[in-house]
Design an enzyme around this catalytic site. Sequence first.
Site, PDB file in Angstrom:
ATOM      1  N   CYS A  34      32.177  47.970  37.729  1.00  0.00           N
ATOM      2  CA  CYS A  34      33.058  47.287  36.777  1.00  0.00           C
ATOM      3  C   CYS A  34      32.305  46.701  35.598  1.00  0.00           C
ATOM      4  CB  CYS A  34      33.833  46.176  37.479  1.00  0.00           C
ATOM      5  SG  CYS A  34      32.796  44.786  37.974  1.00  0.00           S
ATOM      6  N   CYS A  71      24.792  43.921  36.913  1.00  0.00           N
ATOM      7  CA  CYS A  71      25.479  44.247  35.649  1.00  0.00           C
ATOM      8  C   CYS A  71      25.534  43.059  34.707  1.00  0.00           C
ATOM      9  CB  CYS A  71      26.892  44.763  35.927  1.00  0.00           C
ATOM     10  SG  CYS A  71      27.986  43.552  36.668  1.00  0.00           S
ATOM     11  N   CYS A 126      35.768  46.952  48.441  1.00  0.00           N
ATOM     12  CA  CYS A 126      35.731  48.308  48.977  1.00  0.00           C
ATOM     13  C   CYS A 126      37.154  48.840  48.913  1.00  0.00           C
ATOM     14  CB  CYS A 126      35.239  48.303  50.422  1.00  0.00           C
ATOM     15  SG  CYS A 126      35.365  49.922  51.188  1.00  0.00           S
ATOM     16  N   MET A 167      22.352  30.638  31.191  1.00  0.00           N
ATOM     17  CA  MET A 167      21.804  30.327  32.519  1.00  0.00           C
ATOM     18  C   MET A 167      22.124  31.502  33.454  1.00  0.00           C
ATOM     19  SD  MET A 167      20.453  27.376  31.944  1.00  0.00           S
ATOM     20  CE  MET A 167      20.043  26.819  33.575  1.00  0.00           C
ATOM     21  N   PHE A 206      41.720  59.205  45.586  1.00  0.00           N
ATOM     22  CA  PHE A 206      43.087  58.784  45.910  1.00  0.00           C
ATOM     23  C   PHE A 206      44.154  59.450  45.048  1.00  0.00           C
ATOM     24  CE2 PHE A 206      40.135  55.121  46.451  1.00  0.00           C
ATOM     25  CZ  PHE A 206      40.006  55.214  47.825  1.00  0.00           C
ATOM     26  N   GLY A 222      46.965  65.319  49.710  1.00  0.00           N
ATOM     27  CA  GLY A 222      48.121  65.577  50.560  1.00  0.00           C
ATOM     28  C   GLY A 222      47.814  65.522  52.043  1.00  0.00           C
ATOM     29  N   VAL A 255      45.870  67.036  53.886  1.00  0.00           N
ATOM     30  CA  VAL A 255      45.663  68.294  54.616  1.00  0.00           C
ATOM     31  C   VAL A 255      44.290  68.933  54.373  1.00  0.00           C
ATOM     32  CG1 VAL A 255      48.086  68.938  54.826  1.00  0.00           C
ATOM     33  CG2 VAL A 255      46.864  69.484  52.723  1.00  0.00           C
ATOM     34  N   GLU A 273      47.125  59.947  54.083  1.00  0.00           N
ATOM     35  CA  GLU A 273      48.115  59.198  53.314  1.00  0.00           C
ATOM     36  C   GLU A 273      49.070  58.307  54.116  1.00  0.00           C
ATOM     37  OE1 GLU A 273      49.408  61.964  49.707  1.00  0.00           O
ATOM     38  OE2 GLU A 273      49.416  62.997  51.621  1.00  0.00           O
TER      39      GLU A 273
HETATM   40  C1  LIG Z   1      33.570  37.805  38.149  1.00  0.00           C
HETATM   41  C2  LIG Z   1      33.708  36.350  37.827  1.00  0.00           C
HETATM   42  C3  LIG Z   1      34.548  35.593  38.602  1.00  0.00           C
HETATM   43  C4  LIG Z   1      34.713  34.244  38.321  1.00  0.00           C
HETATM   44  N1  LIG Z   1      35.544  33.517  39.093  1.00  0.00           N
HETATM   45  C5  LIG Z   1      35.721  32.196  38.849  1.00  0.00           C
HETATM   46  C6  LIG Z   1      36.581  31.408  39.630  1.00  0.00           C
HETATM   47  O1  LIG Z   1      37.189  31.881  40.575  1.00  0.00           O
HETATM   48  N2  LIG Z   1      36.726  30.112  39.302  1.00  0.00           N
HETATM   49  C7  LIG Z   1      36.069  29.555  38.253  1.00  0.00           C
HETATM   50  O2  LIG Z   1      36.228  28.378  38.018  1.00  0.00           O
HETATM   51  N3  LIG Z   1      35.238  30.269  37.500  1.00  0.00           N
HETATM   52  C8  LIG Z   1      35.053  31.571  37.761  1.00  0.00           C
HETATM   53  N4  LIG Z   1      34.225  32.311  36.977  1.00  0.00           N
HETATM   54  C9  LIG Z   1      33.576  31.669  35.825  1.00  0.00           C
HETATM   55  C10 LIG Z   1      32.215  31.127  36.205  1.00  0.00           C
HETATM   56  O3  LIG Z   1      32.362  29.989  37.005  1.00  0.00           O
HETATM   57  C11 LIG Z   1      31.478  30.770  34.953  1.00  0.00           C
HETATM   58  O4  LIG Z   1      31.279  31.951  34.238  1.00  0.00           O
HETATM   59  C12 LIG Z   1      30.138  30.186  35.235  1.00  0.00           C
HETATM   60  O5  LIG Z   1      30.231  29.010  35.945  1.00  0.00           O
HETATM   61  C13 LIG Z   1      29.335  29.954  33.968  1.00  0.00           C
HETATM   62  O6  LIG Z   1      28.019  29.591  34.307  1.00  0.00           O
HETATM   63  P1  LIG Z   1      26.746  30.375  33.743  1.00  0.00           P
HETATM   64  O7  LIG Z   1      25.548  29.638  34.161  1.00  0.00           O
HETATM   65  O8  LIG Z   1      26.776  31.779  34.139  1.00  0.00           O
HETATM   66  O9  LIG Z   1      27.023  30.242  32.198  1.00  0.00           O
HETATM   67  P2  LIG Z   1      26.360  31.038  31.006  1.00  0.00           P
HETATM   68  O10 LIG Z   1      27.136  32.274  30.767  1.00  0.00           O
HETATM   69  O11 LIG Z   1      24.909  31.195  31.209  1.00  0.00           O
HETATM   70  O12 LIG Z   1      26.626  30.003  29.841  1.00  0.00           O
HETATM   71  C14 LIG Z   1      27.919  29.639  29.510  1.00  0.00           C
HETATM   72  C15 LIG Z   1      27.986  28.639  28.363  1.00  0.00           C
HETATM   73  O13 LIG Z   1      27.465  27.391  28.775  1.00  0.00           O
HETATM   74  C16 LIG Z   1      26.511  26.919  27.860  1.00  0.00           C
HETATM   75  N5  LIG Z   1      25.478  26.213  28.631  1.00  0.00           N
HETATM   76  C17 LIG Z   1      24.959  26.606  29.796  1.00  0.00           C
HETATM   77  N6  LIG Z   1      24.107  25.687  30.253  1.00  0.00           N
HETATM   78  C18 LIG Z   1      24.049  24.717  29.319  1.00  0.00           C
HETATM   79  C19 LIG Z   1      23.324  23.524  29.226  1.00  0.00           C
HETATM   80  N7  LIG Z   1      22.488  23.115  30.169  1.00  0.00           N
HETATM   81  N8  LIG Z   1      23.511  22.764  28.128  1.00  0.00           N
HETATM   82  C20 LIG Z   1      24.345  23.155  27.154  1.00  0.00           C
HETATM   83  N9  LIG Z   1      25.063  24.288  27.199  1.00  0.00           N
HETATM   84  C21 LIG Z   1      24.915  25.047  28.273  1.00  0.00           C
HETATM   85  C22 LIG Z   1      25.998  28.139  27.159  1.00  0.00           C
HETATM   86  O14 LIG Z   1      25.558  27.798  25.857  1.00  0.00           O
HETATM   87  C23 LIG Z   1      27.198  29.033  27.133  1.00  0.00           C
HETATM   88  O15 LIG Z   1      27.972  28.774  26.014  1.00  0.00           O
HETATM   89  C24 LIG Z   1      34.022  33.663  37.236  1.00  0.00           C
HETATM   90  C25 LIG Z   1      33.163  34.432  36.457  1.00  0.00           C
HETATM   91  C26 LIG Z   1      33.002  35.768  36.756  1.00  0.00           C
HETATM   92  C27 LIG Z   1      32.081  36.593  35.912  1.00  0.00           C
HETATM   93  S1  FES Z   2      34.647  51.947  48.138  1.00  0.00           S
HETATM   94 FE1  FES Z   2      33.860  51.281  50.032  1.00  0.00          FE
HETATM   95  S2  FES Z   2      33.504  53.129  51.057  1.00  0.00           S
HETATM   96 FE2  FES Z   2      34.519  53.779  49.248  1.00  0.00          FE
HETATM   97  S1  FES Z   3      29.373  46.566  38.538  1.00  0.00           S
HETATM   98 FE1  FES Z   3      30.993  45.418  39.377  1.00  0.00          FE
HETATM   99  S2  FES Z   3      30.020  43.550  39.772  1.00  0.00           S
HETATM  100 FE2  FES Z   3      28.533  44.637  38.695  1.00  0.00          FE
END
Ligand SMILES: Cc1cc2nc3c(=O)[nH]c(=O)nc-3n(C[C@H](O)[C@H](O)[C@H](O)COP(=O)(O)OP(=O)(O)OC[C@H]3O[C@@H](n4cnc5c(N)ncnc54)[C@H](O)[C@@H]3O)c2cc1C
Ligand code: FES
Ligand code: FES
Length: 1351
Positions: free
Chosen positions: A57, A87, A162, A279, A820, A1101, A1103, A1283
């Site tokens: 993804c 990724c 999965c 971060m 699928f 299908g 089969v 299926e």
């Molecule tokens: C697949 C996926 C699922 C997610 N699911 C959820 C979920 O279920 N619930 C939820 O709440 N969130 C969810 N998130 C969001 C996730 O919680 C946030 O993306 C994450 O917490 C950001 O933290 P990071 O360290 O990766 O930020 P970064 O991407 O590294 O930074 C984000 C921002 O914060 C700023 N920053 C970082 N650290 C500092 C610092 N010390 N001082 C000043 N600025 C700073 C950066 O400048 C930037 O603008 C999801 C994200 C993804 C990708």
């Molecule tokens: S995606 Fe998990 S075995 Fe095909």
């Molecule tokens: S390719 Fe899906 S989580 Fe990285």
Amino acid sequence: MPTTTPQKQQSTGMERASELLFYVNGCEVTEKNVDPETMLLPYLRKKLRLTGTKYGCGGGGCGACTVMISRYNPITKKIRHFPANACLTPICSLYGAAVTTVEGIGSTKTRIHPVQERIAKCHGTQCGFCTPGMVMSIYTLLRNNPEPTLSQLTEALDGNLCRCTGYRPIIDACKTFCKTSGCCQSKENGTCCLDQGINESQEPEEENKASPKLFSEEEFLPLDPTQELIFPPELMMMAEKQPLRTRVFGGDRMMWISPVSLKDLLEAKAKYPQAPVVMGNTSVGPQMKFKGVFHPVIISPDRIEELNVVSYSCNGLTLGAGLSLAQVKDILADMTLKLPSEKTQLYHVLLKHLGTLAGSQIRNMASLGGHIVSRHLDSDVNPLLAVGNCTLNLLSKEGERQIPLNEQFLKKCPTADLKPEEILISVNIPYSRKWEFVSAFRQAQRQRNALAIVNSGMRVCFGGGDGIIRELSIFYGGVGPTTVCAKNSCQKLIGRPWNEEMLETACRLILEEVSLPGSAPGGKVEFKRTLIISFLFKFYLEVSQILKRMAPVHSPGFADNYENMLEDLSSRQYWSAFKYQTADAKQPPQDSVGRPVMHLSGIKHATGEAIYCDDMPKLDQELFLTFVTSSRAHAKIMFIDLSEALSLPGVVDIVTEDHLHGVNSFCLLTKPEKLLDTYKVSCVGQLVCAVIAESEVQAKQAAKKVKIVYQDLKPLILTIEEAIQHNSFLEEERKLEYGNVDEAFKVVDQILEGEIHMGGQEHFYMETQSMLVSPKGEDQEIDVYVSTQFPKYIQDIVASTLKLPANKVMCHVKRVGGAFGGKVTKTGIMAAITAFVANKHGRPVRCILERGEDMLITGGRHPYFAKYRAGFMNDGRILALDMEHYSNGGATLDESLFVIELGILKMENAYKFPNLRCRGWACKTNLPSNTALRGFGFPQSGLITEACLTEVAARCGLSPEEVRTINMYKEIDQTPYKQEINAENLIQCWKECLAMSSYSLRKTAVEKFNAENYWKKKGLAVVPLKFPVGLLSLAAGQAAALIHVYLDGSVLVTHGGIEMGQGVHTKMIQVVSRELRMPMSNVHLRGTSTETIPNTNASGGSVVADLNGLAVKNACQTLLKRLEPIISKNPQGTWEDWAQAAFNESISLSATGYFRGYESDMNWETGEGHPFEYFVYGAACSEVEVDCLTGDHKNVRTDIVMDIGYSLNPALDKGQIEGAFIQGMGLYTTEELNYSPQGVLYTRGPSQYKIPAICDIPTELNISLLPPSQNSNTLYSSKGLGEPGVFLGCSVFFAIHDAVKAARQERGLCGPFMLNSPLTPEKIRMACEDKFTTMIPRDKPGSYVPWNIRI
Ligand SMILES: Cc1cc2nc3c(=O)[nH]c(=O)nc-3n(C[C@H](O)[C@H](O)[C@H](O)COP(=O)(O)OP(=O)(O)OC[C@H]3O[C@@H](n4cnc5c(N)ncnc54)[C@H](O)[C@@H]3O)c2cc1C
Ligand code: FES
Ligand code: FES
């Protein structure tokens, strides 16, 4: 503020690192000219050729790219191992880190790791595309904790999707590592207490033996932590000794600065105030990737201790902003154990949300600071930190200061925000006080790894035990552009006693204050409004419950049947049982047919050695192709400007419709479809042109520069209702009629008329559409390597596009990472364009779709709308049924007619309707063409029929299972198309399912539960299955095989079927092994190719094994017949002896095999025929628990009984049943596609589209196969079952229906009601009408433009 360009920055004196240094799998990797835009995933795959780590993804949502990252901290002297999504990991962030990929932990060439061995041998792999990611998630957990609990193991897999297995066998593998799983660890009879689900509440007379396990734990390699790859000592030394110097990496467009001291960090931030502080990159990364945000400079602090501080004071805890969310979770968990609970109220709720936030990989990568500063509208943590009065410690070169994490900060008010040059250093999280209570709520489409639809943090503080509100704070996420505070409402409630009156006022005030417009982004507006006050009610009850204990005098009190509503529905317990007929004791041991043989690629899946299309090495001179797609649903293209795109470096060509003059269309069934449309588009996602460049990055960048001017056309038809209104259909109606419907309606007691809508489904195969076309440079030959189910079709369309005879085009498929039904038609179109370009330039061309492109372009399962009229007697007998099926076919015919036809032919499911009329239309709309998807119309038409039956039952005052039993086929009978059917096994499945599930006992238990619980309801439903198997025509069922015996006695077999996870190659080798009486290890299968098997049919299908197996058997028998004289001369000889002797006697050791197909036909004029060869029968019973306040549900238990004839391989067959069932469950519950009113698909990745995850599977799953009884013409009396299981997922739908019915009845809503599919939390909640749903404001339809439409 102007941004400085990287070039200018280079002269600022900041030290440029000479090179990036990190380790991968114990080997040093150095990069002199690293591009900061590069992520670890493409680097591993393309540069280091470590292709075990997969792309699923690109956005952190699927876990296919999971690796382990290890870092050494020279201060604590500790190594931290954590799982990460490659990724989203910029390689520049890896300086000094050790990366371990699936290749690094074991391989077939050296030694496989126990995790790899067990996931394969426990049958936890099918297509295998997700497996390396699963392996790495489990492996990383075991590195940190060699004796985890099952709960920890399944939590570690929260972020891994999965699409094939249904997760159960992966859990089986996990269990083998658990020492304290809560299981008795008894291996008596091959089962343990947790595997005896069938026994649980068995009706006394029921025989309840589970069959032997499908794998033997005794043969597993032990887990020996001393054998693991050690953290590279060189990196430790480097961390200890190397002077701390800021590193700078500069690419073409971006500069990456890694300060290693706080001082340097502040300096960098002062110099580049607009640069983000990256971060975890889980917020910045997806923004750059998916939203087109670009940062010329990135600051990424490394190992700055001040950012990782953990300190305690008398007021609370201070946590460094650089700590990962996983670390924060561990720290808080520790605190809650050490401190009295009155001090840790906030910590408890933070822990609760940190447990469900994203997947384990994201929790380990994402930082606390990054989360807070990102201020996502659906942040789970910020509302809690805000109600907890947390403060943020900021630092800049100017000095330090503190700001509150409050509403203004969350709204990004400049006066309350960080200044651009400031860094968030740490967060103060205070202790809670006595009489202070904090709660957290969230509801998402799926329980885990899904952003909340609405979440909330709520805090109340009473002055003492008087129950008078002194402080109240409520924040919501998901209901506005950022976290929202109900400040005024809270203010007004201060001083009020905690009672129902206060609650009533609070609901009213908050609904006024936190108002959502009807057109709010994300849709689900009424649901969100309801959640806002439902959460409030939960909070009210939660606090009241505590008050009842602490200050009974001032507790408002509440009804006993409200008690358990506060418990979460999640479960980490997993029970299962599998009952099947074991192979005959007299069967020779080398004959593997009927035995639970592991998928023969299982180990390779787990080691990452299994090769998929995009894992093939780059070919010399290879180009990359990407598509430009239409952004309008129905428009004329007035103008296309390709000039800027063409001028970019690396761009080789852009191919439009004009280039394909005379070859721009191809016909699969009845109507030709265009390959590219450069003049007129009829859906968003239509292929407009193809951009070809030297690299993927260049092609993608250029594609963004293609400018298209559209002129919208009318009408815009998106929904089925609109298509009906405009008479917009792809084909004439299809009709099936049996008996005399109109006459029957005259004699029935009651007539019911109804409608139901069912949403579509995305295939979500883990491997996206992939192809690599290579011209051979001689005689116009061309090789097409492609992930497809239908090589012949690819060959034909490519040959036609290149105006070549088919014998010049060879199509090769090693394996497919899930299909699928989605890898036929659109794959063909894209392969044809790719081949055209390859031919035009005489260079190999690769085309791999990104997940979002794939979801946008390729369509999926047809959404359905049905109208029904049922005439029935008061005793539940349905005498007349008149149905209209409408499918949303999209812009072109594709397979829509076939889907409608099969939907009609299978619609009666397991029932005999003596008078039946069913008509179907495929609607033509301005959406991408929908296509085949597992079940092919039956999951839709079957649901419609079952929904109708459920409503009939309600009208008759009978239970749905009574009406199902009454109307079921009972004996030898006739289907509506006059094919004979023997219902004996159907009835047996039904009865066994009722018995195995202890249906009657559990129904009573459910009723008791429902009587005792007002806000939680349970539901139970049992659904029968009759799935006709066949392809409607003889020609569609023909299959071929080719077998060579080599002089050393080894055998090479090939056939026309595609290995897409179902294990067909394994089954074919089992067939050879039986027929030629040789061990399976003697037989090899290299893949499928039009070069070895011409004129294959599509694999689908159900089969594939049936048909190809008969062809393989035929080839073996031909060979054996030829060799008989030789074998009989030397019966004790080996295959080597016989092969040599045959060679010496000039007897061919090569044989083809052929199967004509099943005799089948269907005459739509007369409505009669014999379209199917046989029927697969089954039944499933599911029990769910529903939270009526949030719409959440949990599948508590499912029992499945199937008649699949003689199972060729019980392990693979069980996998197909489970996998299909879970896919069906997703279809009917969580998987919801959202389109804008302009026809744009919003749901373009796992972040928006929720297939079932490990948290969704039933707590208890029991599967039983009927002993084979009916003889048939099939391969060893087996039946195809790829299926049928999908439909059984609707037992969960009807169990939810049952629970909702109980809720509605208790609330005085006694009439019948209709629920549409999928039954998402939104639909469940809104159907459980109550005082909260009536309290919310409703918008008048037409008074606003909704965010999304139902198509
Ligand atoms: C697949 C996926 C699922 C997610 N699911 C959820 C979920 O279920 N619930 C939820 O709440 N969130 C969810 N998130 C969001 C996730 O919680 C946030 O993306 C994450 O917490 C950001 O933290 P990071 O360290 O990766 O930020 P970064 O991407 O590294 O930074 C984000 C921002 O914060 C700023 N920053 C970082 N650290 C500092 C610092 N010390 N001082 C000043 N600025 C700073 C950066 O400048 C930037 O603008 C999801 C994200 C993804 C990708
Ligand atoms: S995606 Fe998990 S075995 Fe095909
Ligand atoms: S390719 Fe899906 S989580 Fe990285």
